[in-house]
Design a protein around this motif. Structure first.
Motif, PDB file in Angstrom:
ATOM      1  N   VAL A  23       1.185   5.690  -0.238  1.00 46.96           N
ATOM      2  CA  VAL A  23       0.543   6.895   0.278  1.00 46.96           C
ATOM      3  C   VAL A  23       1.076   8.100  -0.485  1.00 46.96           C
ATOM      4  N   SER A  71      -8.126   2.381   6.815  1.00 46.02           N
ATOM      5  CA  SER A  71      -9.579   2.228   6.691  1.00 46.02           C
ATOM      6  C   SER A  71     -10.260   3.152   7.695  1.00 46.02           C
ATOM      7  N   GLU A 100      -7.842 -11.584  -1.889  1.00 49.84           N
ATOM      8  CA  GLU A 100      -8.128 -10.548  -0.912  1.00 49.84           C
ATOM      9  C   GLU A 100      -9.174 -10.993   0.098  1.00 49.84           C
ATOM     10  N   ARG A 107      -4.250  -0.950   7.757  1.00 52.55           N
ATOM     11  CA  ARG A 107      -4.574  -2.256   7.202  1.00 52.55           C
ATOM     12  C   ARG A 107      -3.382  -3.199   7.158  1.00 52.55           C
ATOM     13  N   ASP A 108      -2.168  -2.655   7.282  1.00 55.68           N
ATOM     14  CA  ASP A 108      -0.982  -3.502   7.373  1.00 55.68           C
ATOM     15  C   ASP A 108      -1.175  -4.495   8.513  1.00 55.68           C
ATOM     16  N   ASN A 129       0.827  -1.196   0.000  1.00 59.35           N
ATOM     17  CA  ASN A 129       0.000   0.000   0.000  1.00 59.35           C
ATOM     18  C   ASN A 129       0.864   1.250   0.000  1.00 59.35           C
ATOM     19  N   PRO A 136       5.704   3.729  -0.064  1.00 59.67           N
ATOM     20  CA  PRO A 136       4.986   2.774   0.794  1.00 59.67           C
ATOM     21  C   PRO A 136       4.537   3.401   2.107  1.00 59.67           C
ATOM     22  N   TYR A 137       3.292   3.162   2.481  1.00 61.68           N
ATOM     23  CA  TYR A 137       2.784   3.689   3.749  1.00 61.68           C
ATOM     24  C   TYR A 137       3.577   3.116   4.918  1.00 61.68           C
ATOM     25  N   THR A 140      -4.642   6.829   0.346  1.00 60.40           N
ATOM     26  CA  THR A 140      -3.866   5.618   0.591  1.00 60.40           C
ATOM     27  C   THR A 140      -4.822   4.464   0.887  1.00 60.40           C
ATOM     28  N   PRO A 141      -4.571   3.286   0.312  1.00 65.34           N
ATOM     29  CA  PRO A 141      -5.373   2.106   0.664  1.00 65.34           C
ATOM     30  C   PRO A 141      -4.967   1.520   2.013  1.00 65.34           C
ATOM     31  N   ALA A 142      -3.936   2.094   2.634  1.00 61.43           N
ATOM     32  CA  ALA A 142      -3.386   1.515   3.867  1.00 61.43           C
ATOM     33  C   ALA A 142      -4.239   1.806   5.095  1.00 61.43           C
ATOM     34  N   HIS A 188      -9.075   5.371  -0.358  1.00 65.07           N
ATOM     35  CA  HIS A 188      -7.982   4.657  -1.032  1.00 65.07           C
ATOM     36  C   HIS A 188      -7.293   5.540  -2.076  1.00 65.07           C
TER      37      HIS A 188
END
Length: 336
Positions: free
Chosen positions: A4, A110, A236, A127-128, A2, A45-46, A106-108, A103
């Protein structure tokens, strides 16, 4: 992995300089290109951002580094998503819409609204799978969300208190200075607890035409980026189920039926789709619980009875048996 947007580093060089640090050294240590941080197109990367906040807090002896950085930022760190924040009609609409399109920042991360027995929480999660090992990043994202809500609503109070899953990183006096609402730790979620009726509060800068325009833009972008079908990809699926389990754990609603309902599928479909991934629902639940108890014990001073409750155990004896199966010793003998 993910990524950012570089906007999350807004104010970082100035804060580091104020604390007597070396921005270039810190960024290079986390593989972030200093020459690119002013570029709106730069993505990294986040996880590197999380590591950067932890390193900065340690090297600069600043335990509230993540919160201090968030205080220097505003809604513009979200890029185009910021237009949703300021143009939505109500607080609830803003949070719900941002959660759908976050997202694009960042998709990282929620964002969701959790109804905890009538109390609404704007819950945020990294989310990591090791997100709870980055408390500085957790404090940054919660503080940033809190600051954005305050900016959005002006003097109209929306947040009642702040929750963090981890133990306090700083003295109570520091958190009191950083926030103007109570801060509580070792909770089941991280986020902002909202005042009663907060979701229905009108946003002063609401602009329905702009809101529709921005949402249409993100829908178009999402259609371009996502497959035509809405089915969750198999690779997923396991991660999605794990996130749902983590969300439901403190409520105790962990039966297969409830989890399947969250996915809008039948229990048999849940079983069928987990099988190719090497899981039954029970084994996946067990894995999530074991991982969560490791994170809670390594990152907080929470009593075992409270840990059991956060994992969804209604009886301490059931938790004790599972704990001994996981770690070979009962909770009372676990080394801290």
């Amino acid at each position: 992995m993910n990524f950012v947007r570089s906007s999350c580093l807004s104010g970082f060089p100035e804060l580091v300089a104020e604390l007597g640090g070396n921005t270039e050294y810190l960024l290079a240590s986390c593989d972030i290109d200093i020459s690119q941080i002013d570029s709106e197109e730069y993505l990294f990367p986040y996880r590197s951002f999380c590591e950067l906040l932890e390193l900065s807090a340690e090297r600069l002896n600043c335990r509230d580094f993540g919160i201090r950085l968030a205080k220097r930022q505003d809604h513009n760190i979200l890029g185009p998503v910021a237009f949703i924040v300021m143009s939505a009609e109500t607080v609830g609409q803003a949070i719900e819409t941002v959660s759908r399109y976050l997202h694009h920042f960042t998709p990282a991360i929620s964002l969701s609204i959790e109804d905890l027995f009538g109390v609404n929480l704007a819950s945020m999660e990294i989310r990591d799978r090791q997100g709870d090992q980055f408390p500085q990043a957790t404090e940054h994202m919660v503080a940033a969300c809190y600051n954005i809500i305050k900016l959005m609503m002006g003097s109209d109070k929306v947040v009642e208190r702040i929750w963090f899953r981890h133990s306090a990183l700083s003295k109570a006096s520091i958190y009191k200075a950083d926030f103007d609402v109570p801060v509580e730790f070792n909770k089941g979620f991280s986020g902002s607890v909202l005042v009663p009726g907060a979701l229905d509060k009108k946003i002063p800068s609401s602009n329905n035409e702009l809101y529709k325009l921005v949402v249409d833009y993100f829908r178009f972008r999402s259609d371009e980026e996502m497959p035509a079908h809405t089915e969750i990809e198999e690779e997923e699926f396991g991660s999605v189920v794990k996130r749902i389990i983590k969300k439901l754990m403190p409520t105790g609603g962990l039966c297969r039926r409830v989890v399947a309902e969250q996915l809008n599928i039948h229990e048999r479909s849940l079983h069928r789709r987990l099988k190719p991934l090497g899981y039954t629902y029970e084994s996946l639940l067990d894995e999530v619980r074991r991982r969560e108890v490791e994170l809670l014990l390594n990152n907080s001073d929470m009593p075992m009875s409270q840990v059991a409750g956060l994992l969804g155990y209604s009886e301490q004896s059931s938790f004790n048996r599972a704990f001994k199966r996981w770690f070979g010793v009962p909770p009372s003998q676990y080394p801290k």
